[in-house]
Structures are given as structure tokens and as C-alpha cells.
Scaffold this motif. Structure first.
Motif, short mmCIF file in Angstrom:
data_model
loop_
_atom_site.label_atom_id
_atom_site.label_comp_id
_atom_site.label_asym_id
_atom_site.label_seq_id
_atom_site.Cartn_x
_atom_site.Cartn_y
_atom_site.Cartn_z
N THR A 238 0.82 -1.20 0.00
CA THR A 238 0.00 0.00 0.00
C THR A 238 0.86 1.25 0.00
O THR A 238 0.54 2.24 -0.69
CB THR A 238 -0.94 0.00 1.22
OG1 THR A 238 -1.76 -1.16 1.20
CG2 THR A 238 -1.82 1.24 1.22
N LEU A 239 1.94 1.24 0.76
CA LEU A 239 2.86 2.39 0.78
C LEU A 239 3.45 2.65 -0.60
O LEU A 239 3.55 3.80 -1.04
CB LEU A 239 3.97 2.15 1.80
CG LEU A 239 3.58 2.19 3.28
CD1 LEU A 239 4.75 1.76 4.15
CD2 LEU A 239 3.10 3.58 3.68
N ILE A 240 3.84 1.58 -1.28
CA ILE A 240 4.41 1.74 -2.61
C ILE A 240 3.38 2.30 -3.58
O ILE A 240 3.64 3.23 -4.35
CB ILE A 240 4.95 0.39 -3.12
CG1 ILE A 240 6.16 -0.04 -2.29
CG2 ILE A 240 5.33 0.48 -4.60
CD1 ILE A 240 6.68 -1.42 -2.64
N LEU A 241 2.17 1.76 -3.53
CA LEU A 241 1.12 2.19 -4.46
C LEU A 241 0.71 3.64 -4.21
O LEU A 241 0.32 4.35 -5.15
CB LEU A 241 -0.10 1.27 -4.33
CG LEU A 241 0.10 -0.17 -4.79
CD1 LEU A 241 -1.16 -0.98 -4.53
CD2 LEU A 241 0.48 -0.23 -6.26
N ARG A 242 0.80 4.09 -2.95
CA ARG A 242 0.36 5.45 -2.64
C ARG A 242 1.46 6.49 -2.83
O ARG A 242 1.17 7.64 -3.17
CB ARG A 242 -0.17 5.52 -1.20
CG ARG A 242 -0.76 6.88 -0.86
CD ARG A 242 -1.38 6.90 0.51
NE ARG A 242 -1.85 8.22 0.88
CZ ARG A 242 -3.07 8.69 0.69
NH1 ARG A 242 -3.97 7.91 0.12
NH2 ARG A 242 -3.41 9.91 1.04
N PHE A 243 2.71 6.12 -2.63
CA PHE A 243 3.78 7.12 -2.59
C PHE A 243 4.87 6.91 -3.63
O PHE A 243 5.91 7.58 -3.57
CB PHE A 243 4.42 7.14 -1.19
CG PHE A 243 3.46 7.52 -0.11
CD1 PHE A 243 3.03 8.83 0.04
CD2 PHE A 243 2.97 6.56 0.77
CE1 PHE A 243 2.13 9.17 1.03
CE2 PHE A 243 2.08 6.90 1.78
CZ PHE A 243 1.66 8.22 1.91
N SER A 244 4.68 6.02 -4.58
CA SER A 244 5.68 5.80 -5.61
C SER A 244 5.06 6.01 -6.98
O SER A 244 4.12 5.30 -7.37
CB SER A 244 6.25 4.37 -5.52
OG SER A 244 6.88 4.15 -4.28
N ALA A 245 5.57 6.99 -7.72
CA ALA A 245 5.06 7.25 -9.06
C ALA A 245 5.37 6.05 -9.96
O ALA A 245 6.41 5.41 -9.80
CB ALA A 245 5.70 8.51 -9.62
N PRO A 246 4.47 5.72 -10.92
CA PRO A 246 3.27 6.46 -11.30
C PRO A 246 2.00 5.96 -10.63
O PRO A 246 0.90 6.37 -11.01
CB PRO A 246 3.20 6.18 -12.80
CG PRO A 246 3.66 4.75 -12.90
CD PRO A 246 4.74 4.60 -11.87
N HIS A 332 -3.49 20.52 -4.15
CA HIS A 332 -3.44 20.53 -2.70
C HIS A 332 -2.07 20.18 -2.13
O HIS A 332 -1.88 20.22 -0.92
CB HIS A 332 -4.47 19.54 -2.13
CG HIS A 332 -5.84 19.71 -2.71
ND1 HIS A 332 -6.65 20.77 -2.40
CD2 HIS A 332 -6.54 18.98 -3.61
CE1 HIS A 332 -7.79 20.68 -3.06
NE2 HIS A 332 -7.74 19.59 -3.81
N HIS A 333 -1.13 19.79 -2.97
CA HIS A 333 0.18 19.34 -2.51
C HIS A 333 1.27 19.84 -3.44
O HIS A 333 1.00 20.29 -4.55
CB HIS A 333 0.26 17.81 -2.48
CG HIS A 333 -0.78 17.14 -1.65
ND1 HIS A 333 -2.07 16.97 -2.09
CD2 HIS A 333 -0.73 16.60 -0.41
CE1 HIS A 333 -2.78 16.34 -1.15
NE2 HIS A 333 -1.98 16.11 -0.12
N ASP A 402 7.23 18.32 -9.73
CA ASP A 402 6.57 18.72 -8.48
C ASP A 402 5.87 17.53 -7.83
O ASP A 402 5.90 17.37 -6.60
CB ASP A 402 5.55 19.83 -8.75
CG ASP A 402 6.21 21.13 -9.16
OD1 ASP A 402 7.41 21.29 -8.90
OD2 ASP A 402 5.52 21.99 -9.74
N LEU A 403 5.24 16.69 -8.64
CA LEU A 403 4.55 15.51 -8.12
C LEU A 403 5.54 14.56 -7.45
O LEU A 403 5.31 14.10 -6.32
CB LEU A 403 3.82 14.79 -9.26
CG LEU A 403 3.24 13.42 -8.91
CD1 LEU A 403 2.04 13.58 -7.99
CD2 LEU A 403 2.85 12.66 -10.17
N ILE A 404 6.64 14.24 -8.14
CA ILE A 404 7.60 13.28 -7.60
C ILE A 404 8.23 13.80 -6.32
O ILE A 404 8.38 13.05 -5.33
CB ILE A 404 8.67 12.96 -8.66
CG1 ILE A 404 8.03 12.23 -9.84
CG2 ILE A 404 9.80 12.13 -8.06
CD1 ILE A 404 8.97 11.99 -11.00
N LYS A 405 8.59 15.08 -6.28
CA LYS A 405 9.16 15.66 -5.06
C LYS A 405 8.19 15.57 -3.90
O LYS A 405 8.57 15.24 -2.77
CB LYS A 405 9.55 17.11 -5.31
CG LYS A 405 10.79 17.30 -6.19
CD LYS A 405 11.11 18.78 -6.34
CE LYS A 405 12.37 18.98 -7.18
NZ LYS A 405 12.68 20.42 -7.36
#
Length: 436
Positions: A238-246, A332-333, A402-405
Motif C-alpha cells: 500500500t505504501l508503494i502504491l500510494r507514494f511511488s510514481a506512477p 493541494h500538494h 513537483d509531483l515526484i518531489k
């Protein structure tokens, strides 16, 4: 008391045909993405998305010197801790804190909005629908006729962007900014959203919840920060899917079925805690329309073959999903400065909305009906609380950076505190835990 919504062109009471949701404590009023399609420019989310028009566009006219502005606050651009000489003595000036309660009110913002921005023209709104539908059909016919692998990638990018444009128009129907006729809004919204596999009423209601609670850690609905306790309980996948692009750019269909971590319910289930009893018939209607579209796609798969359907519809659909997640997340981020999220009495409708971020999408601004920007007229009122977007090249590739950062550092917020900031998990980022 009426619920206020902030459109690209201003603030307006939310239509009473949309009752309040059951989910989350609502301690105030939250800016909703309310747009008028008669000008093709917009104020996003209070950002002041979801969607704005030409008469209000800061790229076409400068209202700053043409409207009565009740307040003026200095800009934040380039502002840092610095020195100021008072009586010959250097004095340190503190850096602007975006969590500071603003010196203006919603009424001040409303007063700065030109009156013509409040006019909803259903004929002009429908002209955008006709334009976008013609482009969608034309792209599909051209790609099918040429059927060339040099053409397909261009088609997928263009058609996925046009699916996103259809979603934006349906979004305006959901806010009631498409026209003053609720039946017209509902019919057009169902046709547009069902065609791209979005349950119109189910999404509309949860999106209203988002606007009514924007910037609230617990009560916000989409892309809200995870409290530390929930974050620490997530499994590695879940962490990978939520915080790793794409992967986060593919989250929308999952969200429709299961919502975000820490929340329960489905946009398709009329008994979900997303909805109150008198909304269940609407949810059933939208779920039936969604099911009919899904069935139509199955039939088309047998008629034209699954590979051709994948090329004409399936891949553009996922391009649309990526657009939706990208725009929503970056609204929002991903700002270079720390942005606050609120709990308890510190949260207000206005303070939550002021944490949104404008984005420039280059050539895409007009295609997706300027969902990413505010009107020029309110900038003198917002002052330091307005974040000028980075100028985009014709295609907004800079937003991927910006998204990846942001995904590398915006992971969770403290479980306590009325004003909190994102923190970084060292296991994901490779660095020590810090405030964002």
C-alpha cells in the motif's frame, strides 16, 4: 445557513438541492469548486476545482485596477526572513506564516469579483459540451481510420486529455455552475460522467464533502493527509502504491470503489456512509447509468474486438485517470513552502480553502476549461495567501517534477495538534523525518 462555494469567478450559496453529507464533522463552511462556463476561465477550489472563464482570466484581463478592493495584502513572492531598518537599527522581519488567520473575509473576496462572473449561460455551457464531444468523436474516427502505430500514441494522449475535459464539464454540472436548471445539470452530468465511467451522483456528493471540509485532516475527502497512526499501519504494498510514481496517478477507480485509507464506503453503494437516506435514489440512478456504460463497452468489445476497444477507449480512459489524479493532487500538494492542515477550532472554511495551489498547464489550460487557476480580480485581496503558479511551457511537464518531489516527502501528519504539516518517513525517503 447557506453553504458558500467559491468558483473561478466568485462565491455563491450552494444550491439547496444538495443536502449535507453524513460523513465528518463540519465546523464551518468550505469553499467549493463552483464554476461558470460562460467565460472559460476559473478559480479552482478556493483555490477560490473545479473550474473559470475568459472574462475572469488573469491571462486576458487585469481586473486589479478596475474593481473595488476592500483589502490589500503584500505578496509572498520571494519573501524570506530579512532585515528592515527602524530608526537606523536592523530589525528581523519574520517569514510569512500561511497558517495565520487571514485579515480578510469571504465577503471581501466576493466584493472583488466582477458581477458578470456570476451569470450562468446554459447556451454557452452547452457549446462547450458540443465542442468537446465533436473533438472526442473526431479523434476516435481519425485514429480508427488511420490505424497506424505512429498515430496511436498521439491519439491516446489527446483523447485522454479530452476525456478529462468532459469530466470537468460534468464537475461543473455537479456544482450547479453549468446552469440554473437542476434537471439540465443532472442530465448533462450523467451523460458526460457515465461516458467515462464516473458515477455522477456518487462522485458529486463526495466531492461536495471535500469542498465543505477542505484542508481538514480528518474530514476532507480526497488526497487528505494520513495521520501518523494510520500511515504506520499500512503494509508495504500500500505504501508503494500510494507514494511511488506512477501508481498514485492510477488511484481514482480504486477510490471510487473503496475511498481513501482510513475511510470506508463506496461511491456505487447507496447504503454507504458517504450518503444520507434521501440521497440513495440519486446514487442508485448513477450506478445504473455507470453499469449501462460498462455493459455497452462489453458489447463493443465483441463487435470491434477487445484490442481495438482497448486502443480506442481503454488507454485513453487511463490517460484521463492520470490527468484527474495529477490535477487534484497538485491542487493541494507539492508547493515549495510548508502548507498547513487543520483540526478542531483552528479549521475554518476560509482557512482551509486558502491552502490550495494554482497551477499553469500551458496549452492544456483552455482544453480543460482553466480548472487550474483563479481570477485576477481576487489576487489583491488574497495577497500573501495567493501562490502564483510557475509559468508553464506549452506542455506542463514541470508538474511531473513537483509531483515526484511531493510524493517523496509528503507522507503523514502528526496525530495531535490543531495546525499540522506533512512529515517525511525516513524508510520511504531515505532521509530523517522532517516537517515539510
Amino acid at each position: 445557513m447557506a453553504t458558500w462555494v467559491l468558483s473561478e469567478c466568485g462565491l455563491k450559496p450552494l444550491s439547496p438541492v444538495f443536502p449535507r453529507p453524513r460523513t465528518g464533522a463540519i465546523s464551518g463552511h468550505k469553499p467549493s469548486k463552483f464554476r461558470f462556463l460562460n467565460t472559460n476561465k476559473g478559480l479552482a477550489d478556493l483555490k477560490i476545482q473545479t473550474r473559470g472563464f475568459a472574462c475572469c482570466s488573469f491571462r486576458e484581463r487585469n481586473w486589479e485596477l478596475k474593481v473595488s478592493v476592500p483589502l490589500r495584502v503584500g505578496t509572498t513572492e520571494g519573501e524570506e526572513k530579512g532585515g528592515e531598518r527602524i530608526n537606523g537599527v536592523e530589525q528581523e522581519v519574520p517569514q510569512f506564516d500561511p497558517a495565520t488567520p487571514p485579515p480578510f473575509k469571504l465577503a471581501d473576496i466576493r466584493e472583488a469579483i466582477p458581477k458578470h462572473c456570476w451569470v450562468k449561460d446554459p447556451w454557452k455551457s452547452m457549446s462547450y459540451v458540443v465542442r468537446d464531444v465533436i473533438v472526442v468523436l473526431g479523434l476516435a474516427a481519425t485514429a480508427a481510420y488511420l490505424n497506424n502505430w505512429l498515430v496511436w500514441p498521439l491519439y491516446w494522449a489527446a483523447q485522454g486529455t479530452m476525456f478529462w475535459a468532459l469530466f470537468v464539464l460534468g464537475h461543473d454540472c455537479g456544482h450547479g455552475s453549468f446552469s440554473n436548471n437542476p434537471k439540465l445539470n443532472s442530465v448533462v452530468g450523467h451523460l458526460l460522467h457515465s461516458s467515462i465511467l464516473v458515477p455522477y451522483h456518487g462522485w458529486r456528493i463526495s466531492h461536495r464533502t471535500h469542498h465543505q471540509n477542505h484542508g481538514h485532516v480528518e474530514n476532507d475527502e480526497s488526497w487528505h493527509p494520513l495521520p501518523e497512526k494510520i500511515f504506520k499501519s499500512l503494509d508495504k504494498l500500500t505504501l508503494i502504491l500510494r507514494f511511488s510514481a506512477p501508481f498514485p496517478l492510477l488511484a481514482y477507480p480504486i477510490y471510487l470503489w473503496n475511498r481513501s485509507p482510513g475511510k470506508t464506503g463506496s461511491h456505487f453503494n447507496p447504503n454507504s456512509d458517504l450518503f444520507v437516506p434521501n440521497e440513495r435514489k440519486d446514487v442508485i440512478t448513477s450506478t445504473i447509468c455507470w453499469t449501462a456504460m460498462a455493459a455497452l463497452l462489453v458489447v463493443l468489445g465483441f463487435v470491434m474486438g477487445p484490442v481495438q476497444l482497448l486502443k480506442l477507449y481503454g488507454i485513453p480512459y487511463w490517460m484521463f485517470v492520470m490527468w484527474l489524479d495529477l490535477v487534484t493532487y497538485l491542487h493541494h500538494h507539492g508547493h515549495e513552502d510548508k502548507l498547513p492542515w487543520y483540526r478542531g477550532q483552528e479549521w475554518t472554511y476560509l482557512r482551509g480553502g486558502l491552502t490550495t495551489i494554482d497551477r499553469d498547464y500551458g496549452w492544456i489550460n483552455n482544453v480543460h476549461h482553466d480548472i487550474g487557476t483563479h481570477t485576477e480580480a481576487v489576487k489583491p485581496v488574497l495577497g500573501k495567501y495567493y501562490r502564483e503558479p510557475k509559468k508553464s511551457s506549452p506542455l506542463p511537464f514541470h508538474l511531473i517534477t513537483d509531483l515526484i518531489k511531493s510524493l517523496k516527502k509528503d507522507h503523514f501528519v502528526s496525530d495531535t495538534g490543531d495546525v499540522v504539516y506533512y512529515q517525511t518517513d525516513s524508510k520511504l525517503s531515505g532521509s530523517s523525518t522532517t516537517s515539510n
